[in-house]
Design an enzyme around this catalytic site. Sequence first.
Site, PDB file in Angstrom:
ATOM      1  N   GLY A 157       0.830  -1.316  -0.202  1.00  0.00           N
ATOM      2  CA  GLY A 157       0.101  -0.211   0.362  1.00  0.00           C
ATOM      3  C   GLY A 157       0.823   1.744  -0.208  1.00  0.00           C
ATOM      4  O   GLY A 157       0.048   2.327  -0.191  1.00  0.00           O
TER       5      GLY A 157
ATOM      6  N   GLU B 103       4.096  -6.501   1.956  1.00  0.00           N
ATOM      7  CA  GLU B 103       4.054  -6.046   0.667  1.00  0.00           C
ATOM      8  C   GLU B 103       3.685  -5.637  -0.630  1.00  0.00           C
ATOM      9  O   GLU B 103       2.989  -5.043  -1.288  1.00  0.00           O
ATOM     10  CB  GLU B 103       3.174  -7.457   0.308  1.00  0.00           C
ATOM     11  N   PRO B 104       5.019  -4.416  -0.821  1.00  0.00           N
ATOM     12  CA  PRO B 104       4.235  -3.707  -2.210  1.00  0.00           C
ATOM     13  C   PRO B 104       4.018  -3.883  -4.374  1.00  0.00           C
ATOM     14  O   PRO B 104       4.689  -4.599  -3.830  1.00  0.00           O
ATOM     15  CB  PRO B 104       5.968  -3.041  -2.121  1.00  0.00           C
ATOM     16  N   GLY B 105       3.163  -3.380  -4.244  1.00  0.00           N
ATOM     17  CA  GLY B 105       2.676  -3.840  -5.561  1.00  0.00           C
ATOM     18  C   GLY B 105       3.329  -2.691  -6.053  1.00  0.00           C
ATOM     19  O   GLY B 105       4.343  -2.757  -7.062  1.00  0.00           O
TER      20      GLY B 105
ATOM     21  N   ARG C 241      -8.037   1.775 -14.613  1.00  0.00           N
ATOM     22  CA  ARG C 241      -7.985   2.207 -13.689  1.00  0.00           C
ATOM     23  C   ARG C 241      -8.887   3.455 -12.970  1.00  0.00           C
ATOM     24  O   ARG C 241      -9.370   4.127 -13.053  1.00  0.00           O
ATOM     25  CB  ARG C 241      -6.821   2.520 -12.555  1.00  0.00           C
TER      26      ARG C 241
ATOM     27  N   TYR D  26     -11.586   3.393 -10.477  1.00  0.00           N
ATOM     28  CA  TYR D  26     -11.098   4.035  -8.956  1.00  0.00           C
ATOM     29  C   TYR D  26     -11.269   5.677  -9.943  1.00  0.00           C
ATOM     30  O   TYR D  26     -10.744   5.947  -8.614  1.00  0.00           O
ATOM     31  CB  TYR D  26      -9.451   3.158  -9.066  1.00  0.00           C
TER      32      TYR D  26
ATOM     33  N   CYS E 274     -16.860   0.892 -26.823  1.00  0.00           N
ATOM     34  CA  CYS E 274     -18.764   1.104 -26.777  1.00  0.00           C
ATOM     35  C   CYS E 274     -19.425   0.839 -24.869  1.00  0.00           C
ATOM     36  O   CYS E 274     -20.717  -0.157 -24.854  1.00  0.00           O
ATOM     37  CB  CYS E 274     -19.052  -0.171 -27.215  1.00  0.00           C
ATOM     38  N   GLU E 275     -19.163   1.546 -24.543  1.00  0.00           N
ATOM     39  CA  GLU E 275     -19.143   2.394 -22.752  1.00  0.00           C
ATOM     40  C   GLU E 275     -18.847   3.848 -22.562  1.00  0.00           C
ATOM     41  O   GLU E 275     -17.968   3.956 -23.611  1.00  0.00           O
ATOM     42  CB  GLU E 275     -18.407   1.429 -22.303  1.00  0.00           C
TER      43      GLU E 275
ATOM     44  N   TYR F  27      -1.346  -2.704 -11.940  1.00  0.00           N
ATOM     45  CA  TYR F  27      -2.905  -2.941 -12.013  1.00  0.00           C
ATOM     46  C   TYR F  27      -3.202  -2.763 -12.959  1.00  0.00           C
ATOM     47  O   TYR F  27      -4.159  -1.397 -13.706  1.00  0.00           O
ATOM     48  CB  TYR F  27      -3.057  -2.609 -10.695  1.00  0.00           C
TER      49      TYR F  27
END
Length: 414
Positions: free
Chosen positions: A225, A274-276, A313, A317, A343-344, A371
């Site tokens: 995080g 646990e860094p992503g 993203r 988000y 098409c959205e 991500y």
Amino acid sequence: MSQQETQLSPEYLITLGQQFGTPLYVYHAEKIKEQYAKLTTAFRGTNTVFFYACKALTNVNILRYIYSIGANVDCSSINEVKLALHAGFPPQRILYTSNGIGFDEIVEAQALGVIINIDSLSNLEKFGQKFGHSYPVGVRLRPNIMAGGNLKISTGHDKSKFGIPVDQTDKILALVGKYGLRIADLHIHTGSEIKDVDVFVKGIEILFDLIPKFKELQFIDLGGGFKVPYKEHDGETNITELAQKVEQAFANHASVNGSPVNGSGGRPLQVWFEPGKFLVSECGYFITKVNVMKDTDAATFVSVDSGFNHLIRPMFYDAYHRIENISNPTGAPKRYSVVGNICETDTFAWDRTINEVREGDYLVFYNAGAYGFEMSSNFNSRYKPAEVLVKEGAAHLIRRRDTFEDLLRNQIEL
Ligand code: PLP
């Protein structure tokens, strides 16, 4: 390593776009190394280990690179565990932090010999019945802390599905007593994009209260995080300050209460993170090409050859990605809405100032490593993009773009 060496130039990104086609994900290995060095430098001399949260980006070449620079790996599915093994990580350097999974996956992970964190009383009980004291296990706790960039990426609050609520510790202890469970680590992960290092300290304080109750503890796992700068003036989590505060928290506790921070056999507890995003976000560039310009009263739309099927993203988000027109860097700045071809409603950026955009220009999205490709799909039957890894000055294709055959691959035509 200077900042310039870990940043790919717009001119180079254009040549990659021309060589490999667009849309294209590009990752820069040396940037990952630089980020990892920030962690190991700040925590030098402490008993701390970093597990790369590979859900951010699992291309096997990225996994191999991360292994080569010394990190361990954190997985969120049994298939990520298998990818990590395939990439060469030994089982003892693979952590499987499960969430809501069937017990069969836990049995499989145990057979593969990896480290396991369990996040429900139900699976913990089954683990006790099957393995008793024979295999160490970690417990993912929900610390009831609200933190993270927004609600969708906050995982430790009191309405979150993740982990066993800390107020149910007595139930965990009852299972430990009943089955002789060997609890080796306590895990918390409060969310993503946490800039305030005190959130991690708060997590440690919660764990300190519990540590004396678990007699065979060896590790505490504070999850991932760490924040990275998505906007120009966004900061990132101050890792040096974090290291100092973690050390201070341990020192305070040892003096207040004997030595509760010691684990089984009186050995000091090891701290895990646990860094992503912190490791792979900034290494990534997403290169797109402008298909269509559309002037309307409401906005000038820039429609690129991609969509939320490739980078979800912003829509998912409300995430901000810096966008630059790398093929017209001196064009007069104008305001645009950058949209996709799905098409959205498919908006990457609203009312954004970008150097004048023309059809055929290359737009790059920064901070696209974490991500990005990993959450991509074939929605609208579009191909997933290709991926390129730039390492030691050379560009390697590490995933080819989908082809029409890929769209049909698993379909059974009756
Ligand atoms: N650890 C766990 C358990 C997670 O759920 C996540 C993200 O969802 C991470 C680590 C990595 O988070 P980040 O990429 O924000 O560092």
